[in-house]
Design a protein around this motif. Structure first.
Motif, PDB file in Angstrom:
ATOM      1  N   ARG A 289       0.832  -1.209   0.000  1.00  0.00           N
ATOM      2  CA  ARG A 289       0.000   0.000   0.000  1.00  0.00           C
ATOM      3  C   ARG A 289       0.865   1.257   0.000  1.00  0.00           C
ATOM      4  NH1 ARG A 289      -5.330   2.291  -0.269  1.00  0.00           N
ATOM      5  NH2 ARG A 289      -5.080   4.378   0.592  1.00  0.00           N
ATOM      6  N   ALA A 290       1.898   1.268   0.823  1.00  0.00           N
ATOM      7  CA  ALA A 290       2.739   2.461   0.913  1.00  0.00           C
ATOM      8  C   ALA A 290       3.469   2.719  -0.400  1.00  0.00           C
ATOM      9  CB  ALA A 290       3.739   2.300   2.058  1.00  0.00           C
ATOM     10  N   ASP A 291       4.020   1.676  -0.996  1.00  0.00           N
ATOM     11  CA  ASP A 291       4.726   1.842  -2.262  1.00  0.00           C
ATOM     12  C   ASP A 291       3.767   2.241  -3.378  1.00  0.00           C
ATOM     13  OD1 ASP A 291       7.199   1.208  -1.157  1.00  0.00           O
ATOM     14  OD2 ASP A 291       6.924  -0.931  -1.492  1.00  0.00           O
ATOM     15  N   SER A 292       2.551   1.687  -3.344  1.00  0.00           N
ATOM     16  CA  SER A 292       1.555   2.055  -4.352  1.00  0.00           C
ATOM     17  C   SER A 292       1.207   3.534  -4.248  1.00  0.00           C
ATOM     18  CB  SER A 292       0.291   1.204  -4.176  1.00  0.00           C
ATOM     19  OG  SER A 292       0.559  -0.160  -4.402  1.00  0.00           O
ATOM     20  N   GLU A 293       1.074   4.044  -3.031  1.00  0.00           N
ATOM     21  CA  GLU A 293       0.778   5.470  -2.842  1.00  0.00           C
ATOM     22  C   GLU A 293       1.923   6.326  -3.374  1.00  0.00           C
ATOM     23  OE1 GLU A 293      -0.257   6.570   1.094  1.00  0.00           O
ATOM     24  OE2 GLU A 293      -1.932   5.168   1.243  1.00  0.00           O
ATOM     25  N   THR A 294       3.147   5.904  -3.093  1.00  0.00           N
ATOM     26  CA  THR A 294       4.311   6.661  -3.582  1.00  0.00           C
ATOM     27  C   THR A 294       4.314   6.729  -5.102  1.00  0.00           C
ATOM     28  OG1 THR A 294       5.602   5.976  -1.649  1.00  0.00           O
ATOM     29  CG2 THR A 294       6.824   6.777  -3.563  1.00  0.00           C
ATOM     30  N   MET A 295       4.053   5.607  -5.748  1.00  0.00           N
ATOM     31  CA  MET A 295       4.059   5.579  -7.203  1.00  0.00           C
ATOM     32  C   MET A 295       2.903   6.400  -7.765  1.00  0.00           C
ATOM     33  SD  MET A 295       4.214   2.339  -9.787  1.00  0.00           S
ATOM     34  CE  MET A 295       4.364   2.627 -11.555  1.00  0.00           C
ATOM     35  N   LEU A 296       1.720   6.309  -7.167  1.00  0.00           N
ATOM     36  CA  LEU A 296       0.574   7.056  -7.673  1.00  0.00           C
ATOM     37  C   LEU A 296       0.803   8.561  -7.561  1.00  0.00           C
ATOM     38  CD1 LEU A 296      -2.255   7.157  -8.806  1.00  0.00           C
ATOM     39  CD2 LEU A 296      -3.146   6.916  -6.483  1.00  0.00           C
ATOM     40  N   LYS A 297       1.385   8.989  -6.466  1.00  0.00           N
ATOM     41  CA  LYS A 297       1.657  10.415  -6.316  1.00  0.00           C
ATOM     42  C   LYS A 297       2.672  10.895  -7.345  1.00  0.00           C
ATOM     43  CE  LYS A 297       0.400  10.590  -1.429  1.00  0.00           C
ATOM     44  NZ  LYS A 297       0.856  10.750  -0.030  1.00  0.00           N
ATOM     45  N   ALA A 298       3.608   9.998  -7.717  1.00  0.00           N
ATOM     46  CA  ALA A 298       4.557  10.355  -8.771  1.00  0.00           C
ATOM     47  C   ALA A 298       3.841  10.464 -10.112  1.00  0.00           C
ATOM     48  CB  ALA A 298       5.673   9.325  -8.840  1.00  0.00           C
TER      49      ALA A 298
END
Length: 1015
Positions: A289-298
């Motif tokens: 979840r945390a990595d997915s949020e990081t990628m989506l914000k990018a």
């Protein structure tokens, strides 16, 4: 004059370039009147992650490997491992579609070169092409040796030889050329003057494959001598069994070379080949979840903060389910639907949250892909549909051919390349590459054309399903014609693909022909299971009245199923062959069908049926004066009698056929006769004679490169070494034989060898290794129906279970072995199984029971052992009888019944003394439990060593069988040529062995293991 097209300085006065044939103007600029505008490379696509998300700030890049640090570190760690240990390894990179394996590999290769700047690396894609199973290794070699992509076939082969010979000293040039030609044959490079890799009468294309595989191994060893090598095979789950088997073979030869194979594929890859579940692997699961949020914000960088609010992030991540490709696809879909839009004025890019709430976005990757593809222009989607019909990989030329159907074409030189089709399609493909729908592939099998593949199977499947049926059929026909019009080598290499297109176009007759050609090519390359499937496809499409082709396909299928070990399927297809032969009164084909059916029944242990079919075949061969077929069948009958225990009759048949083949100078057939006679001498414990015949057979088979024969004879040489106590030599022979049997797809032989190796492991106490081998062996025999080998495996499994303290399982398994042996009807296997069961029953009674019940159980076990000894009594089983007596003595000593033990031990000693050989490998089963195993006996072993298997002896020709060797039908025939009629004869007390010419008394041999004589 300088050519601006290719940069060549022309020294002649021609109007065209001497190098690329472009028309030259006085200024040096090339004209296009004679050159189609699609000549030359495709425009380079824009860099990824720059134009895909236009709202991103200038220079902003998205790191697609967010959250993959652990997996990347593991992969790079394997690179360091092969360098530090200077040894090879295979690593599997497993992940579902869309998790980012492609980007992972690109980053991994960069970091691998940082570990060692001299490192060589290459990447290739695997495809389902049975007719050229090793093509991926050709792509690997092109990159490792830096062979340019734009070389034509002739230049590629020439440049390849130059590169390979450049790796060796001048005095090694001849050997280097041979190596290059063999490797070129394997991977599909056309090399002029390949006299080292040409088919001859004794060296067919099929037998060249093993030699070529060894040559490839030596080439990789050479390349990795000074530089580590990393080979990445993407889409490895599509690879066929031959390529996977080649990788395992290469790993054996590269054990001391720094070579890393990274195989990238779906999670099912881990079970693609036997033993692969034990290979080291890296799993790429969904992003956290945390990595997915990081990628989506990018991905959303550059949009107002509202775009990255919790509600928006939760909605998009819920749709993407941790799949990075799905996440990118959802964001693009939002752009395509106008939810992310460029507003007029100073507003800039906005994400309309209110519209997002009412948007229906599918909950899986398939749905996201479908919604995204529907946003394409209809004409663009039609082109993509045509590409999808072509398959996972397609060429620009295919799309051009489809686009030009129904158009008025060029009728003169002035019309060539003027329709703009190529430019339009290239522009579209560049756009599709940017949108990550397709990607370029380095594949120059079609000179001058560009290859692409779909990023995801789901896109291709959805697009292909959308095309209307009539248009789909026409597209398949155009694609089939396009493939056939390419270079002849391309057509040969893609026969299975060509056949599929013809079938789907409705041209079943042509499809059947091409499927049959592809099957023959796959069989020649030892792609056995693929060849069987291709023949099935051909047979399915053949017309019922195409009798000749159907008979050929049915015979090939029967023989392939026999080799694989699918005896029931073999009987089904051979039965059809027999019926069709009968209807046409083709007695020769009918005899062949009966012969192969007899071999199938023999492999299944149904000896009466086998004998009936083989005798029927022999009569029919004689009726049509087919002396070669008659000789083969006489040998088959001898093998059957050997299996049933009548060694005298078997030896008589073998010697008759040997004399025939010697007179006829038939080396392949003579090798088989020598092998079979070696088996007879081995059973009779005449180890010197056995080894002499087997070594002679092996020399002939190696010279002929008869891989099936070499595998079988190596196995029996291993048995001779084992019996003499030379365990390292035995295991070496078995492991070499196992490599060959796996390579050629002979599963029955593979199971037998696994059982033999497991028995050796049991003797050394290597129980974990033995268990792995036995599990695989039992799985094969259960599937193939090879009950004889299964019986031996069960005895070994029972010994292993007893040694590990699992007495209940040991009893059950040994009981199954006895049941199998009883159903087979042979005295040897039954005697061995009874002794094994009795030993285990006695051990269980002694360790797990007390009082009167224990005494009763002990006596029952001893009675079972005596029954087994009685079954083995007689000259035909002298060795097994002596060993059973010795085992009985061992059991009696453990029961403190020394006087009885001495009697049995004395009888065993007399038998060993009479033979002149004392086998050092005692067959004893450990009586232990999980609690007291440390005090149990040193070794545990099974009770049967397979000395012979049932391969499909299809390559044992007999020419001009003389009259004195025929098997007569009347009772007055010569005694030495009769085939025994009494099916129950082997059960009677066998007669004394027929004397051989100049018999030599066996030498007394002995051997010791780690702690005295092996037990």
């Amino acid at each position: 004059m300088l050519c601006v097209q290719c940069g060549h300085e022309n020294i002649t006065g021609f109007e065209f370039c001497e190098n690329c044939l472009s028309i030259l103007s006085p200024s040096g600029a090339p004209l296009v009147a004679m050159v189609d505008v699609d000549d030359g490379p495709a425009p380079s696509p824009a860099p990824r992650d720059v134009s895909l998300f236009p709202w991103n700030p200038l220079g902003h890049r998205i790191d697609p490997l967010i959250g993959r640090e652990k997996e990347l570190a593991a992969a790079v760690g394997h690179v360091r491992g092969v360098i530090e240990r200077w040894s090879a390894r295979t690593v599997l990179l497993l992940g579902d579609r869309g998790v980012g394996t492609t980007t992972f590999v690109a980053r991994f290769r960069e970091l691998a070169h940082d570990v060692d700047h001299k490192l060589l690396s290459a990447e290739a894609y695997c495809r389902e092409e049975p007719s050229r199973p090793y093509a991926a290794m050709g792509s690997v070699l092109r990159e490792l040796l830096e062979l340019p992509d734009d070389l034509d076939e002739a230049s590629l082969g020439e440049r390849f030889v130059e590169r390979v010979t450049g790796l060796y000293l001048p005095e090694q040039r001849s050997a280097a050329i041979e190596l290059a030609q063999l490797v070129g044959f394997l991977v599909g490079f056309r090399i002029a003057g390949t006299h080292f890799a040409e088919a001859t009468e004794t060296d067919t294309a099929a037998t060249l494959v093993p030699r070529a595989s060894q040559a490839l191994m030596r080439l990789l060893v050479r390349l990795s001598k000074s530089s580590p090598v990393v080979i990445v095979l993407d889409e490895a789950h599509r690879a066929g069994a031959p390529l996977l088997g080649l990788i395992d073979l290469l790993m054996t030869g590269l054990a001391n070379s720094p070579v890393l194979f990274l195989l990238v594929g779906r999670p099912k890859l881990i079970s693609a080949a036997p033993g692969w579940e034990r290979k080291q692997h890296i799993d790429m699961g969904p992003m956290s979840r945390a990595d997915s949020e990081t990628m989506l914000k990018a991905l959303l960088a550059g949009l107002p903060k509202l775009a990255t609010s919790k509600a928006v992030v939760d909605a998009i991540l819920g749709w993407a389910s941790g799949n990075p490709y799905a996440m990118r696809s959802v964001v693009r879909y939002l752009h395509q639907t106008g939810i992310i839009a460029l507003e007029p004025g100073e507003a800039g890019w906005l994400l309309h949250v209110d519209m997002l709430e009412g948007l229906e976005i599918p909950r899986d990757l398939e749905g996201v892909a479908s919604a995204r593809l529907m946003q394409l222009d209809s004409s663009d989607r039609e082109v993509l549909q045509q590409a999808a019909i072509a398959g996972p990989q397609f060429w620009l030329g295919m799309l051009v051919a489809c686009a030009r159907q129904g158009e008025d074409g060029a009728t003169s030189v002035h019309g060539v390349g003027k329709d703009g089709t190529v430019d339009r399609l290239r522009t579209l493909l560049v756009s599709l590459v940017e949108r990550e729908v397709v990607e370029p592939v380095r594949d120059r099998s079609v000179p001058g054309d560009d290859a692409y593949r779909f990023r995801l199977d789901v896109d291709r499947e959805l697009l292909a399903a959308e095309m209307a049926s009539p248009l789909r059929s026409r597209t398949h026909r155009v694609l089939a014609h396009w493939i056939e019009l390419q270079s002849s080598q391309f057509g040969e290499d893609h026969q299975s693909l060509l056949a599929r297109h013809y079938e789907l176009a409705g041209d079943t007759s042509r499809a059947a022909q091409v499927y049959a050609m592809a099957a023959r090519r796959a069989r020649a390359g030892f792609a056995t299971e693929d060849a069987a499937q291709l023949y099935e496809d051909a047979l399915r499409l053949m017309a019922r009245d195409d009798v000749t082709e159907r008979l050929t396909a049915l015979q090939a299928l029967g023989e392939l199923h026999l080799l694989i070990g699918q005896n029931a399927k073999a009987l089904e297809r051979l039965g059809e062959m027999l019926a069709l032969s009968w209807s046409m009164r083709s007695r020769g084909r009918g005899a062949t069908a009966l012969n192969r059916m007899g071999r199938a029944y023999r492999a299944m242990g149904q000896y009466d049926e086998a004998r009936a079919h083989l005798k029927g075949a022999l009569q029919m061969y004689r009726a049509v004066s087919d002396e070669r077929g008659g000789g083969d069948t006489l040998e088959d009958l001898g093998q059957l009698e050997w299996l049933r225990g009548d060694h005298d009759r078997a030896q008589k048949s073998f010697e008759v056929v040997k004399a025939i083949r010697t007179r006829q100078r038939d080396p392949r057939g003579l090798a088989l006769s020598l092998h079979d006679l070696g088996c007879i001498f081995l059973e009779r414990f005449d180890l010197d004679s056995a080894e002499k015949h087997l070594v002679d057979a092996l020399a002939l088979r190696r010279k002929l490169d008869d891989r099936v024969g070499v595998s079988m004879t190596l196995n029996n040489i291993g048995v001779v070494a084992w019996t003499r106590g030379d365990v390292p030599r035995a295991e070496g022979a078995w492991r070499e034989s196992l490599d060959i049997s796996r390579e050629i797809g002979s599963r029955p032989v593979t199971a037998m060898l696994l059982s033999n190796l497991a028995e050796s492991c049991l003797q050394d106490g290597r129980y974990d290794e033995a268990e792995v081998l036995l599990v695989e062996a039992q799985a094969i025999t259960t599937e193939t129906g090879d009950r004889r080998t299964l019986c031996s495996i069960l005895m070994n499994v029972a010994a292993l279970e007893m040694a590990r303290g699992r007495s209940t399982s040991a009893l059950e398994t040994a009981g199954r072995a006895v049941t199998e042996a009883e159903s087979l009807g042979g005295r040897r296997l039954l005697g061995l199984a009874l002794v094994a069961l009795g030993d285990i029953e006695t051990g269980v009674a002694r360790t797990d029971q007390t009082g009167a019940a224990a005494d009763t159980a002990v006596e029952a076990g001893l009675s079972r052992i005596r029954d087994g000894i009685h079954a083995l009594a007689g000259s035909n089983y002298a060795l097994d009888h002596a060993l059973a007596l010795e085992q009985s003595a061992d059991v009696l000593r453990r029961l403190d019944r020394s006087s009885e033990a001495d009697v049995h031990a004395g009888e065993a000693a007399e038998a060993f003394a009479a033979s002149g050989v004392r086998p050092p490998n005692r067959r004893a089963i450990a009586w232990g439990t999980a609690r007291d195993f440390g005090a149990a006996m040193e070794a545990a072993s099974g009770l049967s060593m397979e000395t012979f298997g049932d391969p499909p002896w299809t390559e044992a020709p007999v020419a001009n069988l003389p009259e004195d060797a025929k098997v007569p039908e009347d009772a007055n025939a010569p005694e030495d040529a009769k085939v025994p009629e009494d099916a129950n004869a082997p059960e009677a007390a066998p007669a004394a062995a027929a004397p051989t010419e100049n018999p030599k008394p066996p030498k007394k041999k002995g051997g010791k293991g780690k702690s005295g004589k092996r037990r």
